[in-house]
Write an enzyme that holds these catalytic residues in place. Structure first.
Site, PDB file in Angstrom:
ATOM      1  N   CYS A 161       0.842  -1.193   0.000  1.00  0.00           N
ATOM      2  CA  CYS A 161       0.000   0.000   0.000  1.00  0.00           C
ATOM      3  C   CYS A 161       0.881   1.248   0.000  1.00  0.00           C
ATOM      4  O   CYS A 161       1.868   1.336   0.737  1.00  0.00           O
ATOM      5  CB  CYS A 161      -0.926   0.007   1.218  1.00  0.00           C
ATOM      6  N   CYS A 164       0.481   2.888   3.673  1.00  0.00           N
ATOM      7  CA  CYS A 164       0.739   2.141   4.908  1.00  0.00           C
ATOM      8  C   CYS A 164       1.535   0.895   4.559  1.00  0.00           C
ATOM      9  O   CYS A 164       1.975   0.725   3.418  1.00  0.00           O
ATOM     10  CB  CYS A 164      -0.560   1.797   5.640  1.00  0.00           C
ATOM     11  N   CYS A 181      -4.663  -0.021   0.091  1.00  0.00           N
ATOM     12  CA  CYS A 181      -5.347  -1.104   0.808  1.00  0.00           C
ATOM     13  C   CYS A 181      -6.849  -0.894   0.834  1.00  0.00           C
ATOM     14  O   CYS A 181      -7.350   0.233   0.690  1.00  0.00           O
ATOM     15  CB  CYS A 181      -4.806  -1.223   2.227  1.00  0.00           C
ATOM     16  N   HIS A 194      -7.622   3.078   2.664  1.00  0.00           N
ATOM     17  CA  HIS A 194      -6.884   4.017   1.833  1.00  0.00           C
ATOM     18  C   HIS A 194      -7.377   4.047   0.385  1.00  0.00           C
ATOM     19  O   HIS A 194      -7.340   5.104  -0.261  1.00  0.00           O
ATOM     20  CB  HIS A 194      -5.386   3.689   1.878  1.00  0.00           C
ATOM     21  N   CYS A 298     -32.966 -13.648   6.340  1.00  0.00           N
ATOM     22  CA  CYS A 298     -32.923 -13.752   7.797  1.00  0.00           C
ATOM     23  C   CYS A 298     -33.479 -12.502   8.461  1.00  0.00           C
ATOM     24  O   CYS A 298     -33.981 -12.566   9.587  1.00  0.00           O
ATOM     25  CB  CYS A 298     -31.511 -14.029   8.276  1.00  0.00           C
ATOM     26  N   HIS A 741     -25.868 -11.236   8.982  1.00  0.00           N
ATOM     27  CA  HIS A 741     -26.890 -12.200   9.387  1.00  0.00           C
ATOM     28  C   HIS A 741     -27.662 -11.669  10.585  1.00  0.00           C
ATOM     29  O   HIS A 741     -27.097 -11.009  11.455  1.00  0.00           O
ATOM     30  CB  HIS A 741     -26.240 -13.542   9.734  1.00  0.00           C
TER      31      HIS A 741
END
Length: 781
Positions: A161, A164, A181, A194, A298, A741
């Site tokens: 990255c 970072c 990233c 990022h 759900c 969920h």
């Protein structure tokens, strides 16, 4: 099938299809249809199970929907049994039977039966829909993407990255070649945001995940930030070559986003929401029936389990109305009648007919007795889902939805079908009045009233009871991140905020900027306090766990709520106009016409509009939340997107006594008197459908004749003491309300019960501090 949830074709009686209406009935109910319609001819379909070979191979799934099996290529192989089908033609009322196919039958009957047998059923159509819903679309930005020739050449490996030290979950921006990233997940894993921050700064739309690029470019993970979805880039080879990437030589080193989701579906860590993996004792019988996941359903299952644990819905759709009664009063097509489908769902959940161990449904001589490992098949609420979603474009899809939005939509639909007899409306048990008191610097006050079904609460993190421990954890986290080490799960410390602090924040005085004072004839800052005018039979608390971070990145608050089983909200009751208080004067006629007492805050409106929301909707959201902030406005907006008057100009909402002239004209065009039309619209809050019901409802028509006086919003609402007992939770696991969920916990017969789709069992440690929605029942004095 109209009255049953399981496949009656597999039962001893089989399935009977009406050859006139093509509605299907089990043997116990086909006689009702004959009595009501007089239709005598039915196609009888019966299935007999084939033995399952012991060496049947288990196929690997490739389709990303929970609850989808191999009846579609790529689904999960649940080792479902196969069946032989036999057909016959049956004539009622004597059940005279003729074999099918047979040339002796009339041609009309043969053609109709053939049409039934070759038609796709609702189940197959929904399963196909779940596949097409997950199919990636070609990005609208791919063909016009402009790439910047900045000399960037991407090596075949060794990526990192640019902002970072992350070396995994890396995304290549296809416009400028930046490697950054991915998003940080709610549990702290993933990237550091990022890549999405780079998009927010540059608006460069497309990125491809490094490590997913191979010679098969169709498998590469391409994401479109403006479209907020994984997409297909038909020019990906050219876009990669621009940065010197020879895709034919690359090897796959990372899972795509879709594969990660599939991996989670296949190996879902149920322990995180199913009470730390404790062995759950299964429960069977009336009130303990599971709901089979139809594919990301759900949210519906968890919500309906709690709703049908309330006395109001149980009595309305089960105790006081039988299946036969609902069928007799249903329209010609009962499959689209919400009253019929609610009664059917109530019967399925509460009768106990379908809450039996699955092994008891198998016609096997050596069936094992039910034990702690036994499970039930549950019921498939397909017809109910189709009916309740018919008026909502999102709930009709196979995507995951917000349980709160579904609850509000469901309650609205129930209220509509019971508008003619409000005394029988079970939705009223959730309804309560809210009163806002606004005081301007002149000392004079204004009161605004409205009704609601949920109490949406901010979570004041500054009220956490373990702030010292949280601060120490943050220091440890920063230290470990600096050293490149990961935080262990048992080291994580989450803020613990008392529910009482959340309730206090709802009533706490707050400043309202831009308030127009008719006493000062100027805009000023007012102080607003909020209270409840009535206490409902059932109080639903919504915890605002989802907030927006810088760059409009949604974030789920990682926080625990310390909840008491019994709460007393009596101090939250609004007292109304008090002796010595003076109301703000009405705006003089012919004076300056204000669109509303609160003007929308421009910053709030512009920030919401930048996210793609309609400008008018953003203004209404700011006004209706008294400019409290972007998060409050967004919550209001998401809960009111389907309001019938959401697109009406703001000036039509000025005063309670005003009605929309266009709606009056619509009712007049139906043949109603203009005065009656105005009264009906006032009584129904401007809703044309409810106004029509009001006109035809004799009890409403015989009410007070002076409708020019604004009626109290509290007149028809339930009310009582402010003490409540916790009876239900809807908990959520995932990064946002549109994924993850939902699970329900309900207090029944002196114990907590977990409803995890079709899994029902005794709850040893209900996650009271982790819920998204809390359901409280008023304690009767």
């Amino acid at each position: 099938m109209l009255f049953e949830f399981c496949s009656e074709k597999k039962s001893e009686g089989g399935l009977f299809v009406d050859m006139n209406t093509f509605l299907a009935f089990g043997k116990d109910y086909v006689g009702w249809n004959f009595e009501k319609t007089g239709n005598p001819v039915y196609l009888h379909i019966k299935q007999t199970k084939k033995p399952i070979p012991e060496d049947r191979p288990l196929k690997k799934p490739t389709l990303l929907a929970i609850g989808i099996t191999l009846c579609i290529d790529g689904g999960f192989d649940n080792q479902e049994p196969e069946y032989d089908e036999t057909y016959s033609i049956v004539i009622l009322p004597d059940y005279v039977t003729f074999p099918f196919p047979s040339v002796a039958l009339p041609e009309k009957v043969r053609l109709a039966a053939d049409a039934v047998l070759i038609a796709e059923g609702a189940e197959r159509k929904e399963q196909v829909a779940s596949w097409t819903a997950d199919k990636k679309q070609i990005s609208e930005h791919a063909l016009t993407l402009k790439q910047i020739d900045n000399g960037v050449i991407i090596p075949p490996s060794g990526w990192k990255c640019a902002k970072c030290d992350k070396t995994e979950n890396l995304w290549l921006n296809l416009t400028d070649g930046m490697i950054l990233c991915g998003r940080k997940l709610w549990d702290g894993s993933g990237g550091n945001n990022h890549a999405v921050e780079h998009y927010n700064e540059t608006h460069y739309p497309l990125a491809v995940k490094l490590g997913t690029i191979t010679s098969d470019l169709e498998g590469a993970d391409v994401f479109s930030y403006p479209e907020d979805d994984s997409v297909t880039d038909p020019l990906l080879a050219d876009h990669l070559a621009f940065f010197g990437i020879d895709f034919s030589s690359l090897q796959k080193t990372e899972m795509t986003t879709a594969e990660k989701e599939l991996d989670q579906n296949t190996n879902f860590d149920w322990n995180r929401i199913q009470e730390s993996g404790q062995e759950v004792e299964p429960l069977f019988g009336p009130g303990y029936t599971g709901l089979t996941n139809l594919g990301n359903s759900c949210y519906l299952a968890a919500t309906m389990q709690v709703i049908f644990s309330t006395r109001s819905f149980c009595s309305r759709y089960y105790q006081n109305q039988s299946l036969k009664m609902a069928f007799d009063i249903s329209p010609a097509d009962p499959t689209v009648d919400l009253n019929m489908q609610l009664t059917k769902l109530a019967y399925g959940l509460l009768s106990g007919k379908y809450s039996v161990p699955a092994v008891q449904n198998d016609d096997v001589a050596n069936a094992v007795d039910s034990s702690s490992s036994a499970k039930q098949e549950g019921i498939r609420p397909r017809m109910f889902k189709a009916v309740i979603a018919a008026s909502h474009p999102e709930f009709s899809t196979m995507r995951q939805q917000d349980a709160l939005e579904f609850f509000l939509h469901f309650i609205d639909q129930v209220e509509r079908i019971n508008a003619g007899s409000p005394e029988a409306d079970p939705a009223r048990s959730f309804k309560f009045g809210i009163e806002e008191r606004l005081q301007c610097p002149s000392g004079k006050v204004a009161y605004n009233k409205r009704n609601d079904y949920i109490l949406s609460l901010n979570i004041p993190l500054e009220k956490a009871t373990n702030k010292k421990e949280v601060e120490e954890f943050q220091k440890l986290k920063a230290q470990k991140e600096a050293e490149g080490k990961e935080i262990l799960s048992d080291e994580i410390v989450r803020p613990r905020v008392p529910l009482s602090a959340c309730l206090d924040s709802f009533s706490h005085p707050e400043e309202v900027q831009g308030f127009y004072s008719t006493a000062l004839k100027a805009r000023t800052t007012a102080i607003k306090t909020t209270g409840l005018t009535t206490f409902p039979d059932y109080l639903v608390l919504h915890m605002r766990k989802f907030v927006m971070e810088t760059g409009w990145v949604p974030k789920k608050l990682d926080v625990y709520i310390d909840v008491d089983d019994i709460i007393d909200i009596s101090p939250m009751r609004s007292k109304g106009l008090q002796p010595g208080e003076e109301l703000l004067p009405e705006e003089a006629s012919g004076g300056e016409e204000e669109s509303a007492k609160v003007l929308p805050n421009d910053d709030i409106v512009s920030q919401l509009a930048s996210m793609g929301f309609n400008q008018l909707h953003c203004q209404k959201a700011a006004i209706n939340t008294s400019n409290a902030g972007v998060e409050e406005a967004m919550n209001w907006l998401l809960s009111h997107m389907d309001d019938p008057d959401i697109n009406d100009p703001i000036h039509k909402e000025t005063k309670n006594n005003d009605v929309d002239p266009s709606k009056v004209a619509t009712l007049v065009s139906f043949g109603f008197d203009e005065d009656i039309a105005r009264k009906a619209l006032k009584a129904s809050g401007g809703d044309i459908e409810k106004a029509t019901d009001w006109i035809f409802n004799p009890s409403a028509a015989s009410g007070p004749s002076d409708m020019d006086a604004t009626p109290s919003v509290d007149a028809t609402l339930p009310d009582g003491d402010g003490k409540y007992r916790l009876i239900g939770l809807v908990s959520h696991m995932g990064t946002s309300t549109q994924c993850g969920h939902y699970v329900a916990h309900v207090y029944k017969e002196g114990r907590w019960v977990i409803f995890n789709d079709d899994k029902v069992g005794v709850s040893k440690d209900p996650p009271k501090d982790m819920a998204y929605l809390y359901f409280y029942e008023r304690i009767q004095s």
